[in-house]
Write a protein that holds these residues in place. Structure first.
Motif, mmCIF file in Angstrom:
data_model
loop_
_atom_site.group_PDB
_atom_site.id
_atom_site.type_symbol
_atom_site.label_atom_id
_atom_site.label_comp_id
_atom_site.label_asym_id
_atom_site.label_seq_id
_atom_site.Cartn_x
_atom_site.Cartn_y
_atom_site.Cartn_z
ATOM 1 N N GLY A 129 0.779 -1.231 0.000
ATOM 2 C CA GLY A 129 0.000 0.000 0.000
ATOM 3 C C GLY A 129 0.805 1.274 0.000
ATOM 4 N N VAL A 130 2.098 1.199 -0.269
ATOM 5 C CA VAL A 130 2.960 2.381 -0.223
ATOM 6 C C VAL A 130 3.630 2.580 -1.576
ATOM 7 C CG1 VAL A 130 5.032 3.395 0.805
ATOM 8 C CG2 VAL A 130 3.380 2.190 2.259
ATOM 9 N N GLU A 131 3.506 3.788 -2.115
ATOM 10 C CA GLU A 131 4.171 4.139 -3.373
ATOM 11 C C GLU A 131 5.526 4.742 -3.027
ATOM 12 O OE1 GLU A 131 3.978 4.407 -7.671
ATOM 13 O OE2 GLU A 131 2.554 3.553 -6.228
ATOM 14 N N VAL A 132 6.589 4.111 -3.465
ATOM 15 C CA VAL A 132 7.934 4.545 -3.098
ATOM 16 C C VAL A 132 8.551 5.349 -4.235
ATOM 17 C CG1 VAL A 132 8.964 2.398 -3.906
ATOM 18 C CG2 VAL A 132 10.206 3.791 -2.281
ATOM 19 N N ASN A 133 9.231 6.432 -3.873
ATOM 20 C CA ASN A 133 10.029 7.196 -4.825
ATOM 21 C C ASN A 133 11.425 6.598 -4.820
ATOM 22 O OD1 ASN A 133 11.413 9.011 -6.374
ATOM 23 N ND2 ASN A 133 10.884 10.821 -5.175
ATOM 24 N N LEU A 134 11.770 5.848 -5.844
ATOM 25 C CA LEU A 134 13.039 5.133 -5.881
ATOM 26 C C LEU A 134 14.234 6.074 -5.796
ATOM 27 C CD1 LEU A 134 12.181 2.454 -8.606
ATOM 28 C CD2 LEU A 134 12.128 2.198 -6.114
ATOM 29 N N GLU A 135 14.058 7.306 -6.226
ATOM 30 C CA GLU A 135 15.144 8.284 -6.173
ATOM 31 C C GLU A 135 15.570 8.561 -4.739
ATOM 32 O OE1 GLU A 135 18.067 10.672 -7.530
ATOM 33 O OE2 GLU A 135 16.687 9.603 -8.877
ATOM 34 N N ASP A 136 14.671 8.347 -3.757
ATOM 35 C CA ASP A 136 15.010 8.619 -2.356
ATOM 36 C C ASP A 136 16.161 7.770 -1.858
ATOM 37 O OD1 ASP A 136 13.107 10.564 -2.060
ATOM 38 O OD2 ASP A 136 11.591 9.229 -1.185
#
Length: 741
Positions: A94-101
């Motif tokens: 349920g979590v959309e991750v920003n891979l750039e982080d």
């Protein structure tokens, strides 16, 4: 966008407070958004990659004539197995991750490395987000997560955990630290999935078998180079996952005076902590340049033991912080006390007298002064001390009282107000370290590897939550139960803590306790083999005086087994040397330094009496035996002598790396064949697991109730018959016997 810590290279794991090496930088080999977020399993195809089915060349370009470079392969694998796994599993949670982080860049925008610290916040969001998605089927989400993690595991292991010289190695494209970053991430995602999506009844069957276990310790070479004992690296490979191994490998190894080399240690046994009493020397504290020993009143100690009481030492110390404190030792009998649990090899023992250097007594006084009774009384604001070095007589004329003291050790530790672990390795580390660091250090410590300290720890486990057991660090003690208490970390797995809990026996049937002993003692050692039965008997709360009445090691172990009325039936198949005493030939001679756990409780309990253990398994009865062409060729078995179906062989070594090892192996094969030919009526008791060893026995007689009384001979293995063996092997005509008939 996730806020980074000041140390922006930090992983999502807790910092190592006292590292032995800097935190490695994980190179970022690809742009994080090169993972297109269109689905995990067909990502390779979408990007024009495929895997050679024979595994010889690794990932290849679809329809490409040129062989891709190692850099191209590495970029593809990291994009898929690291960033792809991260994105897809968190999406399912349920979590959309920003891979750039998770990428650290240089000032010019070029990629520098990967840092997973932002995952802490993403993992925390998983719990909240999942609660808002109640309509999403839990089983479906966990099933998809399990499939992704299994695919990552099979890909990593298929190209890493192999000894084949023909197979392409993952190390050709990814560094060890890069591979570890994938494994640690996978284990962390598995951990957060288990905690985020609980199923009814805590059913984890969907995730059963999901993991990242390797046949070999991937960090062994690095750890041995840093000075680790090979037996410790072997033990940790069994007890920890990749996260735990990575964390252990980063710990700074303690160095102290009197430390022994691990040069002669083996994968099964550490010899560095063995003690030779004839040459043993009590050590002073590190900064002491030499001080005199202070003795206990031995006659008073002997008097107290003779009265059936426990001698307790009151350390009266003036000017404790000075270089030459005034110390007097008083023997009392009625005060609450701390029992000191220590490793003799670290210098706090004394084989010649009941005394310790002034500097050591002053240090012990400082340690116990900060510990208060669990249940304070009006007349005891400070705890006394019981310590074997002072309270168990060593003088030859007091040997009967020494034996009596040893027989009462379980009672002594059980009646202690608290038990304090004193280990030089642990006392060089801080109690301010993270829970996982303290637990890992304790798991690796000398204290956890010695037999006598096991008994002392077990007694503390009888008290609720092990609250009696305290572990001394450089800046104070830590209660053992605080290392194992909830909450479980959401951000990473904690196998070190789980292994600590499994190191102490749990409540349950005698058979289950027996199995637990087998697991817990596998990596422990003792300087005297005959001590094992004493400790095991005390752990079970039985009469130790019967054991110490004899000095014979095998007789002591037989007495220990005599206290047990039920054992796991599978113990007869365990690979371990056996006692050579009638009625106990089924019994392992030792639980220490075993390559595998030799007694696993699987619900098949076997009653025991003076005749032996009573098991119910199917068997093969040997009706006739013809010898092989040459001893060592072994035998082929079959109900029809003209159509044998099984090859019977020794469970010993199959080959040798040196001429000497090969000669020993051949002698073992020949001895096995002699045993089969010369032991009268033979039967092979079959292991429920056909791929494991079976028990070869000689049938002595059959009782009125149909019970067959047998003598254990050795372990044997079976496999399919090869055409080449038909002309050279001995032939055995067999009869199948069902279990219970």
């Amino acid at each position: 966008m996730v806020v980074r810590p000041k140390d922006h290279l930090q992983w999502h794991l807790p910092d190592v407070l006292e590292p032995g090496s800097p935190l490695p930088e994980i190179p970022c080999l690809c742009e994080p958004n090169s993972y297109d977020k269109e689905g995990f399993f067909d990502f390779p195809t979408r990007q024009g990659w495929f895997f050679d089915p024979e595994g010889i060349s690794g990932p290849q370009r679809i329809g490409g004539d040129e062989v891709p470079s190692s850099a191209e392969k590495g970029a593809f694998l990291q994009s898929w197995l690291f960033f792809g796994m991260m994105y897809e599993v968190l999406r399912l949670l349920g979590v959309e991750v920003n891979l750039e982080d998770c990428v650290v860049r240089n000032r010019d925008g070029t990629r520098r490395c990967i840092a997973t610290y932002p995952l802490r916040e993403y993992f925390g969001n998983c719990l909240q987000r999942w609660k808002a998605r109640r309509r999403v089927p839990r089983e479906a989400a966990l099933t998809d997560i399990a499939k992704i993690l299994r695919r990552v595991d099979s890909t990593i292991r298929g190209y890493s955990d192999t000894l084949s010289s023909r197979t392409w190695r993952l190390s050709d494209a990814l560094s060890l630290d890069t591979v570890l970053s994938i494994l640690v991430l996978g284990e962390s995602l598995l951990n957060v999935a288990r905690l985020t999506i609980p199923l009814p009844g805590n059913d984890q069957s969907i995730l059963r078998g999901v993991g990242f276990a390797w046949a070999r310790n991937p960090l062994e070479h690095r750890m041995l180079g840093a000075g680790w004992c090979i037996s410790t690296t072997t033990m940790l490979h069994t007890l920890l996952d990749a996260t735990g191994l990575y964390y252990a490998s980063r710990l700074r190894l303690p160095t102290h005076s009197g430390q022994q080399s691990h040069r002669n240690c083996t994968a099964q046994q550490c010899f560095a902590n063995h003690v030779d009493e004839s040459t043993y020397q009590t050590q002073h504290v590190e900064r002491c340049r030499g001080c005199e020993h202070i003795s206990i009143d031995v006659e008073r100690v002997a008097e107290v033991i003779g009265q059936g009481k426990t001698p307790i030492v009151s350390i009266n110390c003036r000017d404790a912080d000075s270089d030459h404190p005034d110390i007097q030792l008083e023997v009392v009998t009625s005060a609450p006390y701390i029992a000191i649990s220590h490793v003799w090899a670290h210098g706090l023992g004394n084989a010649q007298a009941n005394s310790l250097p002034r500097c050591q007594l002053a240090r012990i006084k400082r340690m116990v002064s900060g510990i208060h009774p669990i249940e304070p009384t009006d007349n005891a604001s400070e705890l006394g001390v019981w310590m074997d070095t002072l309270c168990i007589p060593v003088a030859p004329h007091l040997k009967p009282l020494r034996k009596l003291s040893i027989a009462r050790l379980e009672e002594t530790y059980r009646n202690a107000d608290q038990i304090l672990v004193v280990d030089k390795d642990l006392m060089s580390a801080s109690r301010l370290a993270s829970r996982i660091e303290k637990a890992t250090r304790l798991l690796c410590s000398s204290w956890m590897r010695r037999l006598w300290t096991y008994q002392e720890a077990v007694v503390s486990n009888l008290h609720p939550n092990c609250t009696k057991l305290q572990v001394q660090f450089s800046d104070g003690p830590v209660r053992f139960h605080s290392l194992c208490a909830d909450p479980i970390s959401l951000c990473h797995s904690e196998m070190a803590i789980r292994s600590l809990l499994l190191a102490l026996p749990l409540t349950g049937s005698v058979s289950f306790m027996f199995s637990t002993l087998s697991r817990a003692l596998r990596y422990r050692t003792t300087s005297r083999q005959s001590d094992e039965a004493i400790c095991l008997t005390a752990v079970l709360g039985q009469d130790v005086s019967k054991v110490i009445a004899t000095d014979n090691t095998e007789e002591r172990m037989a007495i220990f087994y005599s206290f047990i009325d039920t054992v796991p039936a599978e113990i007869i198949f365990g690979k371990a040397p056996r006692l050579q005493i009638d009625g106990y030939r089924w019994a392992p001679i030792s639980f220490l330094q075993q390559t595998k756990q030799i007694a696993v409780a699987r619900g098949l309990d076997a009653p025991r009496d003076a005749h032996g253990v009573y098991v119910t398994f199917p068997a093969l009865r040997f009706l006739s035996i013809s010898p092989p062409e040459n001893l060592g060729n072994h035998f082929i078995l079959g109900e029809d002598p003209e159509n044998p179906t099984l090859w019977l062989s020794s469970a010993g070594a199959k080959s040798g790396r040196t001429d000497g090892e090969m000669r020993r192996a051949v002698r073992g094969w020949e001895e096995f064949d002699r045993l089969v030919l010369g032991s009268g009526e033979i039967a092979l008791i079959l292991n429920p697991d056909p791929t494991s060893t079976h028990a070869l026995v000689s049938v002595l007689r059959r009782g009125p109730d149909g019970t067959r009384y047998c003598r254990f001979l050795c372990l044997a293995e079976t496999s399919a018959v090869h055409a080449a063996s038909l002309g050279v092997c001995g032939r055995v005509v067999i009869e199948k016997i069902d279990a219970g008939t």
